[in-house]
Design a protein around this motif. Structure first.
Motif, PDB file in Angstrom:
ATOM      1  N   ASN A  70       0.825  -1.202   0.000  1.00  0.00           N
ATOM      2  CA  ASN A  70       0.000   0.000   0.000  1.00  0.00           C
ATOM      3  C   ASN A  70       0.866   1.262   0.000  1.00  0.00           C
ATOM      4  OD1 ASN A  70      -2.399  -1.564   0.056  1.00  0.00           O
ATOM      5  ND2 ASN A  70      -2.114  -1.868   2.243  1.00  0.00           N
ATOM      6  N   GLY A  71       1.950   1.227  -0.775  1.00  0.00           N
ATOM      7  CA  GLY A  71       2.824   2.380  -0.935  1.00  0.00           C
ATOM      8  C   GLY A  71       3.878   2.561   0.147  1.00  0.00           C
ATOM      9  N   ARG A  72       3.886   1.693   1.162  1.00  0.00           N
ATOM     10  CA  ARG A  72       4.864   1.816   2.247  1.00  0.00           C
ATOM     11  C   ARG A  72       5.873   0.677   2.175  1.00  0.00           C
ATOM     12  NH1 ARG A  72       0.878   1.908   7.007  1.00  0.00           N
ATOM     13  NH2 ARG A  72       2.756   1.648   8.249  1.00  0.00           N
ATOM     14  N   SER A  73       7.149   1.014   2.312  1.00  0.00           N
ATOM     15  CA  SER A  73       8.213   0.011   2.223  1.00  0.00           C
ATOM     16  C   SER A  73       8.215  -0.889   3.449  1.00  0.00           C
ATOM     17  CB  SER A  73       9.576   0.686   2.097  1.00  0.00           C
ATOM     18  OG  SER A  73      10.600  -0.300   2.080  1.00  0.00           O
ATOM     19  N   SER A  74       8.352  -2.181   3.203  1.00  0.00           N
ATOM     20  CA  SER A  74       8.508  -3.128   4.309  1.00  0.00           C
ATOM     21  C   SER A  74       9.958  -3.571   4.429  1.00  0.00           C
ATOM     22  CB  SER A  74       7.580  -4.336   4.134  1.00  0.00           C
ATOM     23  OG  SER A  74       7.965  -5.082   3.013  1.00  0.00           O
ATOM     24  N   GLY A  75      10.841  -2.981   3.637  1.00  0.00           N
ATOM     25  CA  GLY A  75      12.263  -3.256   3.776  1.00  0.00           C
ATOM     26  C   GLY A  75      12.946  -3.622   2.480  1.00  0.00           C
ATOM     27  N   VAL A  76      14.264  -3.718   2.575  1.00  0.00           N
ATOM     28  CA  VAL A  76      15.127  -4.081   1.453  1.00  0.00           C
ATOM     29  C   VAL A  76      15.937  -5.287   1.878  1.00  0.00           C
ATOM     30  CG1 VAL A  76      17.072  -3.330   0.014  1.00  0.00           C
ATOM     31  CG2 VAL A  76      15.302  -1.689   0.669  1.00  0.00           C
ATOM     32  N   ARG A  77      16.115  -6.248   0.969  1.00  0.00           N
ATOM     33  CA  ARG A  77      16.957  -7.410   1.239  1.00  0.00           C
ATOM     34  C   ARG A  77      17.988  -7.518   0.123  1.00  0.00           C
ATOM     35  NH1 ARG A  77      14.163  -6.494   4.732  1.00  0.00           N
ATOM     36  NH2 ARG A  77      12.838  -7.797   6.034  1.00  0.00           N
ATOM     37  N   LEU A  78      19.238  -7.647   0.552  1.00  0.00           N
ATOM     38  CA  LEU A  78      20.338  -7.793  -0.398  1.00  0.00           C
ATOM     39  C   LEU A  78      20.845  -9.221  -0.447  1.00  0.00           C
ATOM     40  CD1 LEU A  78      22.305  -4.564   0.568  1.00  0.00           C
ATOM     41  CD2 LEU A  78      20.619  -4.861  -1.250  1.00  0.00           C
ATOM     42  N   ALA A  79      20.345 -10.068   0.451  1.00  0.00           N
ATOM     43  CA  ALA A  79      20.768 -11.463   0.524  1.00  0.00           C
ATOM     44  C   ALA A  79      19.656 -12.283   1.159  1.00  0.00           C
ATOM     45  CB  ALA A  79      22.048 -11.579   1.357  1.00  0.00           C
ATOM     46  N   ARG A  80      19.779 -13.599   1.069  1.00  0.00           N
ATOM     47  CA  ARG A  80      18.807 -14.497   1.688  1.00  0.00           C
ATOM     48  C   ARG A  80      18.825 -14.347   3.196  1.00  0.00           C
ATOM     49  NH1 ARG A  80      20.376 -19.851  -1.732  1.00  0.00           N
ATOM     50  NH2 ARG A  80      19.282 -19.269  -3.620  1.00  0.00           N
ATOM     51  N   PRO A  81      17.714 -14.557   3.834  1.00  0.00           N
ATOM     52  CA  PRO A  81      16.405 -14.895   3.279  1.00  0.00           C
ATOM     53  C   PRO A  81      15.667 -13.644   2.806  1.00  0.00           C
ATOM     54  CG  PRO A  81      16.276 -14.893   5.673  1.00  0.00           C
ATOM     55  CD  PRO A  81      17.712 -14.598   5.312  1.00  0.00           C
ATOM     56  N   PHE A  82      14.955 -13.785   1.711  1.00  0.00           N
ATOM     57  CA  PHE A  82      14.182 -12.686   1.148  1.00  0.00           C
ATOM     58  C   PHE A  82      12.769 -12.726   1.725  1.00  0.00           C
ATOM     59  CE2 PHE A  82      17.642 -13.097  -1.862  1.00  0.00           C
ATOM     60  CZ  PHE A  82      17.984 -11.766  -2.078  1.00  0.00           C
TER      61      PHE A  82
END
Length: 170
Positions: A70-82
């Motif tokens: 809904n337009g809000r970021s829940s985060g960024v993942r650069l490696a597992r676990p995604f």
């Protein structure tokens, strides 16, 4: 001799009306694409479902991912676990889930075979993508009891085929 960029800003390309499934971008006619791929899905939730602990597991991602609810970021993942915790970002009704997958510049340079030290050349959202919700214990027990009752009902019924097989066996 390389003369530098011809444009002062990056060029953006937006494909409208097309869809892309999970998998390697190279398998979707984009073997040399370097940038961000956007996957969108609308998920309807009841009020009770919107209140539950919710997790989005992207499975395998090449190379990095960011998830928006809904337009809000829940985060960024650069490696597992995604895996992304969506709790508190969902609401009753339609929920827009957007997954942005980014790769490196390396696929662009596969044309010239100059990919050393530029990163992985495979790109995409490989999945499997799974949306999980944690049921409160009382709801889980009620669900389990309904499943057991359903199985008992199905196993307790006979069919003409089963009766014939039983007679043949006897």
């Amino acid at each position: 001799v390389y003369g530098g960029a011809a444009f002062p800003v990056p060029i953006g390309v937006e494909l409208d009306g097309g869809t892309i499934q999970t998998g390697l971008w190279a398998d979707n006619a984009m073997p040399t694409y370097s940038g961000i791929g956007v996957y969108r899905q609308s998920v309807p939730l009841s009020a009770a479902e919107a209140e539950r602990r919710t997790e989005l597991d992207l499975g395998q991602v090449l190379v990095a991912a960011e998830v928006f609810v809904n337009g809000r970021s829940s985060g960024v993942r650069l490696a597992r676990p995604f895996k992304f915790d969506l709790t508190g970002l969902t609401r009753e009704g339609k929920n827009s889930i957007e997954v942005r997958v980014a790769n490196t510049i390396a696929p662009h340079y596969t044309v010239t075979n100059q990919t050393l030290a530029l990163g992985p050349t495979d790109s995409g959202l490989l999945g499997p993508v799974v949306l999980r919700q944690e049921l409160p214990q009382n709801e889980w027990v009620a669900w389990a009891k309904s499943q057991v009752a359903n199985l008992r009902q199905r196993l307790g019924r006979s069919t003409p085929e089963l009766d014939a097989a039983q007679r043949l066996w006897e």
